[in-house]
Write a protein that holds these residues in place. Sequence first.
Motif, PDB file in Angstrom:
ATOM      1  N   LEU A 127      39.003  74.896   5.279  1.00 14.82           N
ATOM      2  CA  LEU A 127      38.492  75.351   6.098  1.00 14.82           C
ATOM      3  C   LEU A 127      40.072  74.372   7.604  1.00 14.82           C
ATOM      4  O   LEU A 127      39.885  74.135   8.503  1.00 14.82           O
ATOM      5  CB  LEU A 127      37.622  73.946   6.500  1.00 14.82           C
TER       6      LEU A 127
ATOM      7  N   GLN B 253      32.980  54.140  14.784  1.00  8.88           N
ATOM      8  CA  GLN B 253      32.678  55.347  14.410  1.00  8.88           C
ATOM      9  C   GLN B 253      31.067  54.873  14.126  1.00  8.88           C
ATOM     10  O   GLN B 253      30.511  53.725  13.047  1.00  8.88           O
ATOM     11  CB  GLN B 253      33.072  55.391  12.224  1.00  8.88           C
TER      12      GLN B 253
ATOM     13  N   THR C 102      32.344  65.889  19.005  1.00  8.45           N
ATOM     14  CA  THR C 102      34.035  65.486  19.074  1.00  8.45           C
ATOM     15  C   THR C 102      34.695  66.853  19.746  1.00  8.45           C
ATOM     16  O   THR C 102      35.180  67.024  20.137  1.00  8.45           O
ATOM     17  CB  THR C 102      33.958  65.286  17.537  1.00  8.45           C
TER      18      THR C 102
ATOM     19  N   GLN D 277      24.707  69.492   4.538  1.00  6.83           N
ATOM     20  CA  GLN D 277      25.621  69.669   4.646  1.00  6.83           C
ATOM     21  C   GLN D 277      24.257  71.241   5.398  1.00  6.83           C
ATOM     22  O   GLN D 277      23.397  72.137   4.986  1.00  6.83           O
ATOM     23  CB  GLN D 277      26.657  70.093   4.305  1.00  6.83           C
TER      24      GLN D 277
ATOM     25  N   GLU E 165      38.558  63.322  12.160  1.00  6.20           N
ATOM     26  CA  GLU E 165      37.651  63.058  12.788  1.00  6.20           C
ATOM     27  C   GLU E 165      36.487  63.468  12.595  1.00  6.20           C
ATOM     28  O   GLU E 165      35.311  62.025  13.038  1.00  6.20           O
ATOM     29  CB  GLU E 165      37.372  65.068  14.175  1.00  6.20           C
ATOM     30  N   CYS E 166      36.173  62.836  11.085  1.00  4.55           N
ATOM     31  CA  CYS E 166      34.589  63.051  10.643  1.00  4.55           C
ATOM     32  C   CYS E 166      35.116  61.467   9.668  1.00  4.55           C
ATOM     33  O   CYS E 166      33.924  60.821   9.046  1.00  4.55           O
ATOM     34  CB  CYS E 166      34.457  63.487   9.261  1.00  4.55           C
TER      35      CYS E 166
ATOM     36  N   CYS F 243      35.376  63.744   4.211  1.00  7.66           N
ATOM     37  CA  CYS F 243      35.495  64.632   3.639  1.00  7.66           C
ATOM     38  C   CYS F 243      34.812  65.640   4.212  1.00  7.66           C
ATOM     39  O   CYS F 243      34.014  66.434   3.479  1.00  7.66           O
ATOM     40  CB  CYS F 243      35.575  64.899   1.772  1.00  7.66           C
ATOM     41  N   GLN F 244      34.565  65.480   5.754  1.00  9.21           N
ATOM     42  CA  GLN F 244      33.522  67.057   6.224  1.00  9.21           C
ATOM     43  C   GLN F 244      34.417  67.554   7.845  1.00  9.21           C
ATOM     44  O   GLN F 244      33.592  68.698   7.861  1.00  9.21           O
ATOM     45  CB  GLN F 244      32.420  65.962   6.434  1.00  9.21           C
ATOM     46  N   CYS F 245      35.682  67.640   7.491  1.00  5.04           N
ATOM     47  CA  CYS F 245      36.337  67.737   8.533  1.00  5.04           C
ATOM     48  C   CYS F 245      37.581  68.571   8.655  1.00  5.04           C
ATOM     49  O   CYS F 245      38.072  69.424   9.311  1.00  5.04           O
ATOM     50  CB  CYS F 245      36.161  66.964  10.349  1.00  5.04           C
TER      51      CYS F 245
ATOM     52  N   VAL G 114      28.948  71.925  -1.603  1.00  5.93           N
ATOM     53  CA  VAL G 114      30.336  71.958  -0.370  1.00  5.93           C
ATOM     54  C   VAL G 114      30.919  73.206  -0.132  1.00  5.93           C
ATOM     55  O   VAL G 114      30.633  73.663   0.955  1.00  5.93           O
ATOM     56  CB  VAL G 114      30.690  71.385  -0.581  1.00  5.93           C
TER      57      VAL G 114
ATOM     58  N   HIS H 223      36.975  60.036  21.846  1.00  5.89           N
ATOM     59  CA  HIS H 223      37.581  61.264  21.553  1.00  5.89           C
ATOM     60  C   HIS H 223      37.881  62.135  22.802  1.00  5.89           C
ATOM     61  O   HIS H 223      39.114  62.573  22.562  1.00  5.89           O
ATOM     62  CB  HIS H 223      36.949  62.310  20.411  1.00  5.89           C
TER      63      HIS H 223
ATOM     64  N   VAL I 213      31.155  75.643   3.369  1.00  8.00           N
ATOM     65  CA  VAL I 213      31.892  76.344   3.946  1.00  8.00           C
ATOM     66  C   VAL I 213      32.222  77.635   4.183  1.00  8.00           C
ATOM     67  O   VAL I 213      32.369  77.939   5.298  1.00  8.00           O
ATOM     68  CB  VAL I 213      33.418  76.024   2.785  1.00  8.00           C
TER      69      VAL I 213
ATOM     70  N   ARG J   6      29.700  77.743   7.129  1.00  2.68           N
ATOM     71  CA  ARG J   6      30.149  77.888   8.354  1.00  2.68           C
ATOM     72  C   ARG J   6      30.562  78.939   9.331  1.00  2.68           C
ATOM     73  O   ARG J   6      30.310  79.235  10.200  1.00  2.68           O
ATOM     74  CB  ARG J   6      31.255  76.740   8.283  1.00  2.68           C
TER      75      ARG J   6
ATOM     76  N   TRP K  98      26.258  66.528   8.520  1.00  2.00           N
ATOM     77  CA  TRP K  98      26.254  66.056   7.678  1.00  2.00           C
ATOM     78  C   TRP K  98      24.644  64.950   7.348  1.00  2.00           C
ATOM     79  O   TRP K  98      24.485  64.608   8.024  1.00  2.00           O
ATOM     80  CB  TRP K  98      27.175  66.205   6.854  1.00  2.00           C
TER      81      TRP K  98
ATOM     82  N   TRP L 258      27.473  71.777  13.408  1.00  2.00           N
ATOM     83  CA  TRP L 258      27.401  71.803  11.862  1.00  2.00           C
ATOM     84  C   TRP L 258      27.248  70.007  12.155  1.00  2.00           C
ATOM     85  O   TRP L 258      27.503  69.183  12.484  1.00  2.00           O
ATOM     86  CB  TRP L 258      28.507  72.434  11.104  1.00  2.00           C
TER      87      TRP L 258
ATOM     88  N   VAL M 111      28.004  64.077  14.973  1.00  2.00           N
ATOM     89  CA  VAL M 111      29.681  64.078  15.383  1.00  2.00           C
ATOM     90  C   VAL M 111      30.053  65.140  15.578  1.00  2.00           C
ATOM     91  O   VAL M 111      30.735  65.155  16.221  1.00  2.00           O
ATOM     92  CB  VAL M 111      30.006  63.296  14.277  1.00  2.00           C
TER      93      VAL M 111
ATOM     94  N   MET N 226      37.332  71.967   0.338  1.00  2.00           N
ATOM     95  CA  MET N 226      36.571  71.477   2.826  1.00  2.00           C
ATOM     96  C   MET N 226      38.147  72.192   2.874  1.00  2.00           C
ATOM     97  O   MET N 226      38.673  72.568   4.077  1.00  2.00           O
ATOM     98  CB  MET N 226      36.434  70.496   2.561  1.00  2.00           C
TER      99      MET N 226
END
Lengths: 417, 107
Positions: free
Chosen positions: B74, A45, A300, A333, B39-40, B44-46, A374, A19, A378, A381, A324, A322, A296, B71
């Motif tokens: 975000l 990855q 990043t 998460q 990025e992830c 389904c995280q970013c 989720v 990245h 969210v 966060r 997961w 954060w 990650v 998601m």
Amino acid sequence: MGGDSGPVVVVGAGHAGFHLAATLRQGGFGGGITLIDGQDRLPYQRPPLSKTYLAGRAAGAALPFRPEDFYREEKIRLVRGDPCVEVDRARRCVTTAGGARIGYRHLVLATGARPIALPLPGIGLEGVCQLRTWADADRARALLRAAGQVVVVGGGFIGLEAAAAGYGAQVTVVEAAERLMSRAVSPLLSRYCLEVQRSRGVEVRLAAQVTALRGAAGRVGSVELASGERLPADAVVVGVGVRPNVELAEAAGLRVADGIVVNECLETSDPRISAIGDCCAFPGAAGGRTVRLESVQNATDQARCVAARLLGDRAPYRDLPWFWSDQGDLKLQMAGVGDRASQEIVYGRVDAGRFSVLRFRDGRLVCGESVNSVGDHVALRSLVAHGAEITPALVSEPGFDLRATARSFRARHRAAG
Amino acid sequence: MVRVTYVAEGADEVTLDVAEGTSLMQAAVNNGVRGILAECGGQCQCATCHVYVADEFLDRLPGMTEDEDEMLDLTACERTANSRLSCQLVATPALEGIVVRLPKLQR
């Protein structure tokens, strides 16, 4: 040798290194970018290696971040299968195992971390593997597919994800600490995950120390515990944590302390050298302590921070951590870091398997752990990132709505500019 | 193969032939389409694979899961009724000819 017209050299092509190179180029950097890695692969990855790829539900083709063309088109020089072995700070150049000497205008160390190798008798037996690289995952996959009795050494995220790979073997997870994922999650979440694992027929041994691996004809046959008990095993996956790869930095005279030490802008003690990702130890946002994160997101976002600085936009790294973890159908998460939390409050329905654990320190929300939720994650966060005044008392009020609170908080934050 | 067109802010369109079963995100990153970060890696995280699907294709899309719906809050650029995460849009014959517009920013 190196100078202001030299390339930016990046050591390590994992999430952080890749990245860095990509973001730097895509941000308009006009100079050379050289990305060096010891593995002879396209940069790839890591998360699927212990999840969908391990379980045989994702193909290897999906693992590389970008195809080979990308590096050519973006003029990123990829040095594969030739690890960096020395950093010469005086001459501003690095040397690779194959003898290449590459001068740098700026060096980014993204050397990552390596699995802790347990110095146990029998660790070298056939049928025993770790889980860090693509090659490890290939080995683990083959072992798990064929195994009848699997022992997973380590009840952290890697161990629990491996235990959920789902090839039908009898699985036993052996964890040395008193609870699962003890370094990273709340006691409540440890307990919940323990129950989930057991409900799936996975045996979990806590406060259990592995003392040896036993076998015959060079193949593992059992795992011996400190209690003397022997667990039958024809496959053993070891996932007991990692050590940051600080050796290059240390040999070059940079400060290291459980990671390559950097300041809030991710610079080492040498202004021409930055460090990012799993390998670096940086000042925590709360001040007063050093943090090393293995995720990650951290890799990043730290890459983006350093790329921005190299493009002229210098700012301290303050991104919200954060994370997961997918453990079978258990989707965990986390927002924020809870290792200094002193209080936990559950939000939602544990019995329905959809809830969050809100963790507080000094009466303020510092971390939220969400299970199959989720929307909660969210919301968390935003709330954790902005150090919201979310107190245990507020959360405990009847009718407290986490998502609505986050929405109104975001709206107020936007309105305030 | 399914024809997919990506339109970047102020840039040329790129049309790809995407194999059935490949996500629009994966096809984009594998073929040099700028403007999708992923990025992830498609977990389904970013929310950095955000696209705006052209109106006429909205009702041909696979349904949105609750996770994707959450998601999408975000995304860096404004979420609209046309917003989807391209890692969740898998190419099928129903999507033949689909056009997606890429947001100005993914972060």
